[in-house]
Motif scaffolding. Structure first.
Motif, short mmCIF file in Angstrom:
data_model
loop_
_atom_site.label_atom_id
_atom_site.label_comp_id
_atom_site.label_asym_id
_atom_site.label_seq_id
_atom_site.Cartn_x
_atom_site.Cartn_y
_atom_site.Cartn_z
N HIS A 46 0.82 -1.21 0.03
CA HIS A 46 0.29 0.00 -0.01
C HIS A 46 0.99 1.30 0.06
CE1 HIS A 46 -4.20 -1.21 0.47
NE2 HIS A 46 -3.71 -2.52 1.06
N PHE A 47 2.17 1.09 0.27
CA PHE A 47 3.12 2.27 0.43
C PHE A 47 2.76 3.40 -0.47
CE2 PHE A 47 7.27 4.42 -0.01
CZ PHE A 47 7.39 4.86 1.24
N ASP A 48 2.79 2.85 -1.83
CA ASP A 48 2.90 3.90 -3.04
C ASP A 48 1.59 3.82 -3.87
OD1 ASP A 48 3.27 1.52 -4.17
OD2 ASP A 48 5.05 1.82 -5.35
N ARG A 49 0.40 3.16 -3.29
CA ARG A 49 -0.70 3.49 -4.01
C ARG A 49 -1.73 4.06 -3.41
NH1 ARG A 49 -1.18 -1.81 -6.35
NH2 ARG A 49 -3.05 -1.07 -7.06
N ASP A 50 -2.70 4.83 -4.49
CA ASP A 50 -3.35 5.85 -3.69
C ASP A 50 -4.97 5.01 -3.55
OD1 ASP A 50 -4.22 5.48 -6.52
OD2 ASP A 50 -3.74 7.12 -7.10
N ASP A 51 -5.14 4.03 -4.13
CA ASP A 51 -6.35 3.28 -3.84
C ASP A 51 -6.13 2.33 -2.54
OD1 ASP A 51 -8.58 1.53 -3.81
OD2 ASP A 51 -8.00 0.61 -5.65
N PRO A 52 -7.20 2.84 -1.68
CA PRO A 52 -7.20 2.06 -0.34
C PRO A 52 -7.75 0.80 -0.27
CG PRO A 52 -9.01 3.91 -0.27
CD PRO A 52 -8.17 3.94 -1.50
N PHE A 53 -8.33 0.25 -1.15
CA PHE A 53 -9.25 -0.81 -1.35
C PHE A 53 -8.84 -2.21 -1.83
CE2 PHE A 53 -12.31 2.74 -0.90
CZ PHE A 53 -12.75 2.49 0.78
N SER A 54 -8.21 -1.99 -3.03
CA SER A 54 -7.97 -3.05 -4.14
C SER A 54 -6.66 -3.42 -4.19
CB SER A 54 -8.82 -2.78 -5.33
OG SER A 54 -8.06 -2.01 -5.97
N PRO A 55 -5.57 -2.90 -3.55
CA PRO A 55 -4.22 -3.37 -3.97
C PRO A 55 -3.97 -4.97 -3.26
CG PRO A 55 -3.95 -1.35 -3.22
CD PRO A 55 -5.24 -1.64 -2.87
N VAL A 56 -4.50 -5.14 -2.19
CA VAL A 56 -4.23 -6.65 -1.55
C VAL A 56 -5.82 -7.02 -1.47
CG1 VAL A 56 -3.48 -7.79 0.34
CG2 VAL A 56 -2.27 -5.83 -0.51
N VAL A 57 -6.17 -8.10 -1.86
CA VAL A 57 -7.54 -8.88 -1.57
C VAL A 57 -7.19 -10.24 -1.34
CG1 VAL A 57 -8.42 -7.41 -3.61
CG2 VAL A 57 -7.52 -9.66 -4.10
N VAL A 58 -8.37 -10.69 -0.52
CA VAL A 58 -8.41 -12.23 -0.27
C VAL A 58 -9.48 -12.80 -1.25
CG1 VAL A 58 -9.23 -13.68 1.64
CG2 VAL A 58 -8.00 -11.50 2.19
N PRO A 59 -9.03 -13.63 -1.97
CA PRO A 59 -9.96 -14.33 -3.06
C PRO A 59 -10.62 -15.42 -2.69
CG PRO A 59 -7.69 -14.71 -3.68
CD PRO A 59 -7.51 -13.89 -2.21
N TRP A 60 -11.86 -15.69 -3.33
CA TRP A 60 -12.38 -16.91 -3.12
C TRP A 60 -11.79 -18.01 -4.01
CZ3 TRP A 60 -15.23 -20.54 -5.94
CH2 TRP A 60 -15.54 -21.73 -5.18
N GLY A 61 -11.73 -19.14 -3.41
CA GLY A 61 -11.01 -20.13 -4.52
C GLY A 61 -10.02 -21.13 -3.74
N SER A 62 -9.65 -22.03 -4.49
CA SER A 62 -8.50 -22.88 -3.74
C SER A 62 -7.21 -22.31 -3.44
CB SER A 62 -8.03 -24.01 -4.87
OG SER A 62 -7.45 -23.33 -6.05
N SER A 63 -6.56 -22.80 -2.72
CA SER A 63 -5.32 -22.31 -2.15
C SER A 63 -4.36 -22.16 -3.21
CB SER A 63 -4.91 -23.31 -0.90
OG SER A 63 -5.69 -23.53 0.17
N CYS A 64 -4.45 -23.10 -4.13
CA CYS A 64 -3.45 -22.76 -5.41
C CYS A 64 -3.78 -21.65 -6.09
CB CYS A 64 -3.12 -24.09 -6.19
SG CYS A 64 -4.78 -24.86 -6.68
N SER A 65 -4.92 -21.24 -6.27
CA SER A 65 -5.46 -20.05 -6.80
C SER A 65 -4.66 -18.92 -6.06
CB SER A 65 -6.95 -19.78 -6.71
OG SER A 65 -7.58 -20.75 -7.35
N THR A 66 -4.68 -18.92 -4.77
CA THR A 66 -4.14 -17.66 -3.84
C THR A 66 -2.42 -17.62 -4.32
OG1 THR A 66 -5.99 -18.03 -2.34
CG2 THR A 66 -3.89 -16.68 -1.86
#
Length: 260
Positions: free
Chosen positions: A167-187
């Protein structure tokens, strides 16, 4: 260090975030890399294989391909593009169906139709090459093909700190890091390596939220799948950010804090 020296990039991030595990690199190859064993010689599951590789020193690399699919999890092969989506998955991960695995179900989604919609939302999945290779960064050869993503395993504090640096150099507070649904190998692989067509760009993926892998991961362990370009930027930001300038805040002495 060059922008494509992921051996050094992995080492810098491992040191900065005090990881006891090894960072892993994901890349595709049209030629079978010499000396790398197929995943089915380690474990049928991507999640188990990657965690063993990161947490120990016995295994430094694995590969998968259409030719080495026997003995591998079909769901995992689908999630890296080497198999079409198995029709039974939508039943197995939701509410089950009598004639599919004897009615066994994981109850991870409310209905098979919802699973289908999630699959469509992710888009088609394409492999990165004839072979998909996952290799400890420290074991990468000098002439490694283009790395697509890195996977890190750490405790909650370490992964939280890594997310903060993203997040250090990003202006979007919401989407730079997400927790996706799906298998572990998807993550770990599919999304950070951009194998699914509709994967959001320039995004890191935290998890896994797949409870079926809780048996193979320590309860305090988390993972972060990071696109290669983002990992390069993280290293560039290390010296200007809290991780270098305020390490006592990033990694407080918890024992001293508890005994104040």
């Amino acid at each position: 260090m060059t922008e494509t020296d992921f051996k050094e990039i992995g080492a810098r991030l491992k040191s900065a975030f005090r990881l006891s595990t090894r960072p892993l690199a994901v890349y595709g190859s049209e030629v079978l890399p010499s000396g790398i064993p197929p995943m089915n010689g380690v474990n049928r599951c991507f999640a188990v294989s990657l965690y063993r590789m990161a947490a120990g020193a016995e295994i430094s690399e694995i590969y998968v391909s259409v030719d080495t699919s026997e003995g591998c999890c079909p769901g995992g092969l689908y999630h890296v593009g080497y198999l079409p989506v198995p029709d039974e998955i939508k039943y197995f991960v939701s509410t089950g169906k009598k004639d599919v695995r004897g009615g066994a179900a994981e109850y991870l989604k409310a209905s098979p139709e919802l699973v289908e919609r999630c699959t469509r939302a992710a888009g088609p999945i394409h492999p990165p090459g004839k072979y998909l290779v996952v290799q400890a960064c420290e074991a990468l050869p000098d002439a490694v093909p283009a790395v697509r993503s890195l996977c890190f395993f750490g405790n909650g504090e370490q992964i939280r700190n890594m997310a903060a640096l993203i997040h250090f150099d990003r202006d979007d507070p919401f989407s730079p890091v997400v927790v996706p649904w799906g298998s572990s190998c998807s993550t770990f692989i599919t999304f950070p390596a951009g194998l699914a067509k509709n994967t959001p760009h320039d995004t890191a993926f935290m998890g896994p939220q797949d409870p079926t892998q809780n048996h193979s991961l320590p309860p305090e362990m988390m993972a972060l799948g990071i696109p290669a370009e983002m990992a390069v930027r993280m290293v560039k930001n290390l010296d200007a950010s809290f991780i270098t300038r305020r390490p006592h805040i990033a990694f407080p002495n918890h024992e001293r804090k508890l005994h104040r």
